[in-house]
Design a protein around this motif. Structure first.
Motif, short mmCIF file in Angstrom:
data_model
loop_
_atom_site.label_atom_id
_atom_site.label_comp_id
_atom_site.label_asym_id
_atom_site.label_seq_id
_atom_site.Cartn_x
_atom_site.Cartn_y
_atom_site.Cartn_z
N GLN A 22 26.58 -26.57 -15.72
CA GLN A 22 28.00 -26.34 -15.91
C GLN A 22 28.63 -26.38 -14.53
OE1 GLN A 22 27.29 -22.22 -17.48
NE2 GLN A 22 29.12 -21.77 -16.30
N THR A 23 29.88 -26.78 -14.48
CA THR A 23 30.59 -26.87 -13.21
C THR A 23 31.10 -25.49 -12.82
OG1 THR A 23 31.23 -29.14 -13.65
CG2 THR A 23 32.51 -27.96 -12.00
N VAL A 24 30.81 -25.11 -11.58
CA VAL A 24 31.27 -23.84 -11.02
C VAL A 24 31.83 -24.12 -9.63
CG1 VAL A 24 29.64 -22.43 -12.34
CG2 VAL A 24 28.96 -23.30 -10.10
N HIS A 25 32.53 -23.15 -9.07
CA HIS A 25 33.17 -23.31 -7.77
C HIS A 25 32.86 -22.11 -6.90
CE1 HIS A 25 35.53 -26.62 -9.45
NE2 HIS A 25 35.58 -25.87 -10.53
N LEU A 26 32.80 -22.34 -5.58
CA LEU A 26 32.66 -21.21 -4.66
C LEU A 26 33.90 -20.35 -4.77
CD1 LEU A 26 31.29 -22.88 -1.40
CD2 LEU A 26 30.03 -21.48 -3.02
N LYS A 44 26.54 -13.72 -8.80
CA LYS A 44 27.51 -13.45 -9.84
C LYS A 44 28.29 -14.70 -10.24
CE LYS A 44 28.46 -8.78 -8.08
NZ LYS A 44 27.40 -8.10 -8.61
N LEU A 45 28.54 -14.82 -11.53
CA LEU A 45 29.41 -15.87 -12.07
C LEU A 45 30.63 -15.16 -12.63
CD1 LEU A 45 29.80 -18.87 -12.79
CD2 LEU A 45 28.64 -18.38 -14.94
N VAL A 46 31.82 -15.48 -12.08
CA VAL A 46 33.05 -14.80 -12.45
C VAL A 46 33.99 -15.81 -13.10
CG1 VAL A 46 35.03 -13.49 -11.56
CG2 VAL A 46 32.79 -13.25 -10.48
N LEU A 47 34.49 -15.47 -14.28
CA LEU A 47 35.41 -16.36 -14.98
C LEU A 47 36.83 -15.83 -14.82
CD1 LEU A 47 35.99 -18.77 -16.78
CD2 LEU A 47 35.54 -17.31 -18.75
N PHE A 52 33.84 -19.16 -11.07
CA PHE A 52 33.54 -19.01 -9.65
C PHE A 52 32.17 -18.35 -9.48
CE2 PHE A 52 38.22 -18.99 -9.48
CZ PHE A 52 38.42 -20.00 -8.55
N ILE A 53 31.46 -18.76 -8.41
CA ILE A 53 30.21 -18.10 -8.05
C ILE A 53 30.46 -17.24 -6.82
CG2 ILE A 53 28.60 -19.66 -9.17
CD1 ILE A 53 28.32 -21.22 -6.60
N ARG A 54 29.88 -16.04 -6.84
CA ARG A 54 30.05 -15.07 -5.75
C ARG A 54 28.68 -14.62 -5.26
NH1 ARG A 54 34.49 -10.71 -6.46
NH2 ARG A 54 33.99 -10.69 -4.27
N VAL A 55 28.68 -14.03 -4.09
CA VAL A 55 27.45 -13.60 -3.40
C VAL A 55 26.53 -14.82 -3.32
CG1 VAL A 55 25.65 -11.86 -3.24
CG2 VAL A 55 27.77 -11.30 -4.44
N VAL A 56 26.92 -15.76 -2.49
CA VAL A 56 26.32 -17.09 -2.40
C VAL A 56 25.58 -17.26 -1.08
CG1 VAL A 56 26.83 -19.56 -2.42
CG2 VAL A 56 28.17 -18.01 -3.84
#
Length: 105
Positions: A22-26, A44-47, A52-56
């Protein structure tokens, strides 16, 4: 080593998660925003307006099959690396100390 379930590779539209694509973004607050590393792991994946992906953290793709050979195959990771967009993003992290040559340069 516990984040191997959440890797993502750079794509033309952001990042693609590895196992269930699936497409996600920083996330805009990420310190990696603007650097575009080729491969990352996230916690974390935040909608919100987007996913958005966090703690990367940036990773070397080879770490995936080294740390979790029961989950990733070398072939699978190599094929995903071939799908990286050309001319976009930061080059993958270089091997430290010439590790590709047994530690000698």
């Amino acid at each position: 080593a516990g984040f191997f379930y959440h890797p993502a590779r750079l794509s033309k539209d952001g990042y693609r998660t590895a196992k269930n694509p699936q497409t996600v973004h920083l996330h805009p607050s990420s310190s990696l925003k603007g650097e575009e590393p080729a491969w990352v792991v996230y916690d974390k994946l935040v909608l919100t307006s987007k996913e958005f992906i966090r703690v990367v953290s940036e990773i070397k793709p080879a770490w995936l099959y080294e740390v979790a050979p029961h989950y990733f195959s070398r072939k699978e990771v190599i094929e995903a690396c071939a799908a990286l967009p050309k001319g976009k993003g930061k080059a993958p992290m270089e091997e430290e100390g010439g590790a590709q040559n047994g530690g000698e340069e």
